[in-house]
Enzyme design. Sequence first.
Site, PDB file in Angstrom:
ATOM      1  N   THR A   1      14.369   1.364  -3.705  1.00 37.00           N
ATOM      2  CA  THR A   1      13.599   1.836  -4.862  1.00 37.00           C
ATOM      3  C   THR A   1      13.317   0.649  -5.779  1.00 37.00           C
ATOM      4  O   THR A   1      14.250  -0.015  -6.240  1.00 37.00           O
ATOM      5  CB  THR A   1      14.398   2.912  -5.617  1.00 37.00           C
ATOM      6  OG1 THR A   1      14.715   3.954  -4.693  1.00 37.00           O
ATOM      7  CG2 THR A   1      13.591   3.478  -6.766  1.00 37.00           C
TER       8      THR A   1
ATOM      9  N   PHE B   1      13.751   9.285   0.061  1.00 33.58           N
ATOM     10  CA  PHE B   1      14.058  10.402  -0.834  1.00 33.58           C
ATOM     11  C   PHE B   1      15.368  11.097  -0.479  1.00 33.58           C
ATOM     12  O   PHE B   1      15.691  12.134  -1.062  1.00 33.58           O
ATOM     13  CB  PHE B   1      12.912  11.428  -0.808  1.00 33.58           C
ATOM     14  CG  PHE B   1      11.605  10.866  -1.287  1.00 33.58           C
ATOM     15  CD1 PHE B   1      11.340  10.769  -2.645  1.00 33.58           C
ATOM     16  CD2 PHE B   1      10.647  10.400  -0.390  1.00 33.58           C
ATOM     17  CE1 PHE B   1      10.147  10.231  -3.105  1.00 33.58           C
ATOM     18  CE2 PHE B   1       9.448   9.869  -0.837  1.00 33.58           C
ATOM     19  CZ  PHE B   1       9.197   9.781  -2.202  1.00 33.58           C
TER      20      PHE B   1
ATOM     21  N   CYS C   1      21.266   6.542  -8.224  1.00 35.37           N
ATOM     22  CA  CYS C   1      19.800   6.627  -8.273  1.00 35.37           C
ATOM     23  C   CYS C   1      19.240   7.160  -9.584  1.00 35.37           C
ATOM     24  O   CYS C   1      18.493   6.451 -10.254  1.00 35.37           O
ATOM     25  CB  CYS C   1      19.296   7.476  -7.100  1.00 35.37           C
ATOM     26  SG  CYS C   1      19.532   6.648  -5.524  1.00 35.37           S
TER      27      CYS C   1
HETATM   28  N1  LIG Z   1      21.894   6.072  -2.087  1.00 31.27           N
HETATM   29  C1  LIG Z   1      20.912   6.939  -2.167  1.00 31.27           C
HETATM   30  O1  LIG Z   1      21.113   8.142  -2.210  1.00 31.27           O
HETATM   31  C2  LIG Z   1      19.475   6.465  -2.208  1.00 31.27           C
HETATM   32  C3  LIG Z   1      18.439   7.380  -1.983  1.00 31.27           C
HETATM   33  C4  LIG Z   1      17.131   6.922  -2.018  1.00 31.27           C
HETATM   34  C5  LIG Z   1      16.840   5.595  -2.294  1.00 31.27           C
HETATM   35  N2  LIG Z   1      17.882   4.736  -2.547  1.00 31.27           N
HETATM   36  C6  LIG Z   1      17.551   3.326  -2.809  1.00 31.27           C
HETATM   37  O2  LIG Z   1      17.772   2.592  -1.605  1.00 31.27           O
HETATM   38  C7  LIG Z   1      18.297   1.293  -1.895  1.00 31.27           C
HETATM   39  C8  LIG Z   1      19.639   1.109  -1.202  1.00 31.27           C
HETATM   40  O3  LIG Z   1      20.542   2.054  -1.735  1.00 31.27           O
HETATM   41  P1  LIG Z   1      21.989   2.276  -1.095  1.00 31.27           P
HETATM   42  O4  LIG Z   1      22.639   3.371  -1.864  1.00 31.27           O
HETATM   43  O5  LIG Z   1      21.859   2.383   0.383  1.00 31.27           O
HETATM   44  O6  LIG Z   1      22.676   0.877  -1.472  1.00 31.27           O
HETATM   45  P2  LIG Z   1      24.092   0.321  -0.967  1.00 31.27           P
HETATM   46  O7  LIG Z   1      24.606  -0.494  -2.075  1.00 31.27           O
HETATM   47  O8  LIG Z   1      24.915   1.426  -0.413  1.00 31.27           O
HETATM   48  O9  LIG Z   1      23.698  -0.613   0.265  1.00 31.27           O
HETATM   49  C9  LIG Z   1      22.998  -1.820   0.134  1.00 31.27           C
HETATM   50  C10 LIG Z   1      23.503  -2.778   1.198  1.00 31.27           C
HETATM   51  O10 LIG Z   1      22.634  -3.911   1.261  1.00 31.27           O
HETATM   52  C11 LIG Z   1      23.432  -5.024   1.630  1.00 31.27           C
HETATM   53  N3  LIG Z   1      22.681  -6.281   1.429  1.00 31.27           N
HETATM   54  C12 LIG Z   1      22.509  -6.986   0.294  1.00 31.27           C
HETATM   55  N4  LIG Z   1      21.751  -8.077   0.558  1.00 31.27           N
HETATM   56  C13 LIG Z   1      21.435  -8.057   1.866  1.00 31.27           C
HETATM   57  C14 LIG Z   1      20.662  -8.886   2.742  1.00 31.27           C
HETATM   58  N5  LIG Z   1      20.049  -9.995   2.304  1.00 31.27           N
HETATM   59  N6  LIG Z   1      20.557  -8.533   4.040  1.00 31.27           N
HETATM   60  C15 LIG Z   1      21.145  -7.412   4.491  1.00 31.27           C
HETATM   61  N7  LIG Z   1      21.892  -6.598   3.719  1.00 31.27           N
HETATM   62  C16 LIG Z   1      22.028  -6.907   2.433  1.00 31.27           C
HETATM   63  C17 LIG Z   1      24.674  -4.842   0.784  1.00 31.27           C
HETATM   64  O11 LIG Z   1      25.759  -5.606   1.264  1.00 31.27           O
HETATM   65  C18 LIG Z   1      24.913  -3.330   0.919  1.00 31.27           C
HETATM   66  O12 LIG Z   1      25.778  -3.019   1.986  1.00 31.27           O
HETATM   67  C19 LIG Z   1      18.354   1.212  -3.424  1.00 31.27           C
HETATM   68  O13 LIG Z   1      17.172   0.634  -3.881  1.00 31.27           O
HETATM   69  C20 LIG Z   1      18.432   2.671  -3.853  1.00 31.27           C
HETATM   70  O14 LIG Z   1      17.920   2.872  -5.141  1.00 31.27           O
HETATM   71  C21 LIG Z   1      19.184   5.130  -2.482  1.00 31.27           C
END
Ligand SMILES: NC(=O)c1ccc[n+]([C@@H]2O[C@H](COP(=O)([O-])OP(=O)(O)OC[C@H]3O[C@@H](n4cnc5c(N)ncnc54)[C@H](O)[C@@H]3O)[C@@H](O)[C@H]2O)c1
Length: 440
Positions: A117, A146, A254
């Site tokens: 996001t 989503f 989020c």
């Molecule tokens: N968690 C949710 O419910 C949800 C839902 C929709 C959208 N989002 C969005 O999706 C994105 C990810 O959310 P999340 O909850 O999965 O985050 P998270 O923190 O669980 O996971 C992110 C991962 O990315 C890794 N990372 C960082 N830099 C990296 C790189 N250069 N190469 C590979 N991996 C790398 C981190 O080590 C971490 O494990 C955010 O922007 C969030 O807003 C999350």
Amino acid sequence: MARIGIFGAGYVGIVSGACLAELGHTVVVRDVVQERIERLNAGELPIYEPGLDEVVERNRDRLRFTTGVAAAVDNDLLFVCVGTPPTHSGDADLAAVWTVIEEIPPGTRAILVMKSTVPVGTGEKVRAALDARGLVDVGYVSCPEFLAEGTAVRDFLSSDRIVVGAYDEADGDAVEALHAGLDAPVLRTDVPSAEMIKLAANAYLGTRISFINEIANVCELVGADVQQVARGMGLDRRIGEHYLRPGIGFGGSCFPKDISFLKLLAGNSGYHFQLLNAVIEVNELQKRRVVTKLQKHLGSLRGKRVALLGLAFKPNTDDLREAPSIVLAARLLAEGAEVSAWDPVADASGLLKGVRLGASALEALAGADAAVVVTEWPQIAELDWAGAKSVMRTSLVIDGRNVLDPHELKRLGFAYDAVGRAESALSLLPETQEPEREQH
Ligand SMILES: NC(=O)c1ccc[n+]([C@@H]2O[C@H](COP(=O)([O-])OP(=O)(O)OC[C@H]3O[C@@H](n4cnc5c(N)ncnc54)[C@H](O)[C@@H]3O)[C@@H](O)[C@H]2O)c1
């Protein structure tokens, strides 16, 4: 079938990777945290997400986990699923996104798919950065995610819609084709509109929650029961019943940050988004109302023992990011209360300083003057409340999620308080009425 590289093995990256493999694609998920990848390769999930382990196991032959960037970039589509947490100013910290862009080697031919996001305008900046590096054969598509934690696999595989915002129609076609196995409408848009859809959707859901929380607060003052009010509102087809569950405020990784991103994006663009200021403020105050309720029943909280039941920001996840429990615990400690807590899954050790974590609900409740239902885990709604009463010092329950049966608790001898349920309205409630549950 496509070859997909995914950057980020978090909630979105693992779920997207596993579900895309389920659809028949070949997927490599890459993370920079070695321990995460080692656990995934050892058949263990680093996150708690119901049903995810089965999808991962079923697709092992098409799903790989690695720390190596080379294996991830050597694919047709590169999904960006890295975290975009808020900075101190509330804007999006896109450092991890920029690192991924820098990791793409010269000469790469692929489509970069933004699942993370990001604020509106990020696509344009990424496109410019790719062009500046000579990566003209790397396309860019915004395909916001989503899914909701706790129901992420279902949300991905039975999505309400798939939004595809592309600069180049062929790139958009390729991303749309990836989802051909899903029975979901695909909305094709330009890139800024796709980015805005994600922020607007989360801001609207947060607005509904803050709205019903304010209705709940007024219900308490005027002698109404918000559960009945929400039901009566939700039956109106123009309104619908989702996200009208009053409680102690929303949290998670989020809603709070996405609402803040949108508010600041508007502000930085010259527009004062008044409504979102109220949504944020109501949510902050809602978490603190529990303290006032406790004081109403117990007087000063100095030396009183309060047990928090549930710590994750919602049930069926281990995610503690921006969880209301953390704010609540800090407020209670500041009031001089002794705080204990229990969660069936979330591990809060190290996070909640000064809070005694119980190995079970009853252990956390031992000697407590009050129990506060913070997260509506089924294990908490279905707790042995007679057993709880026998170990507590004072029989008081503050039901922060309105999931307990008020009659049953009163029958057991508890003083019971909830959100938006005036005492006078509760006494008129039919005995058979079941509390409802819905997840945010
Ligand atoms: N968690 C949710 O419910 C949800 C839902 C929709 C959208 N989002 C969005 O999706 C994105 C990810 O959310 P999340 O909850 O999965 O985050 P998270 O923190 O669980 O996971 C992110 C991962 O990315 C890794 N990372 C960082 N830099 C990296 C790189 N250069 N190469 C590979 N991996 C790398 C981190 O080590 C971490 O494990 C955010 O922007 C969030 O807003 C999350």
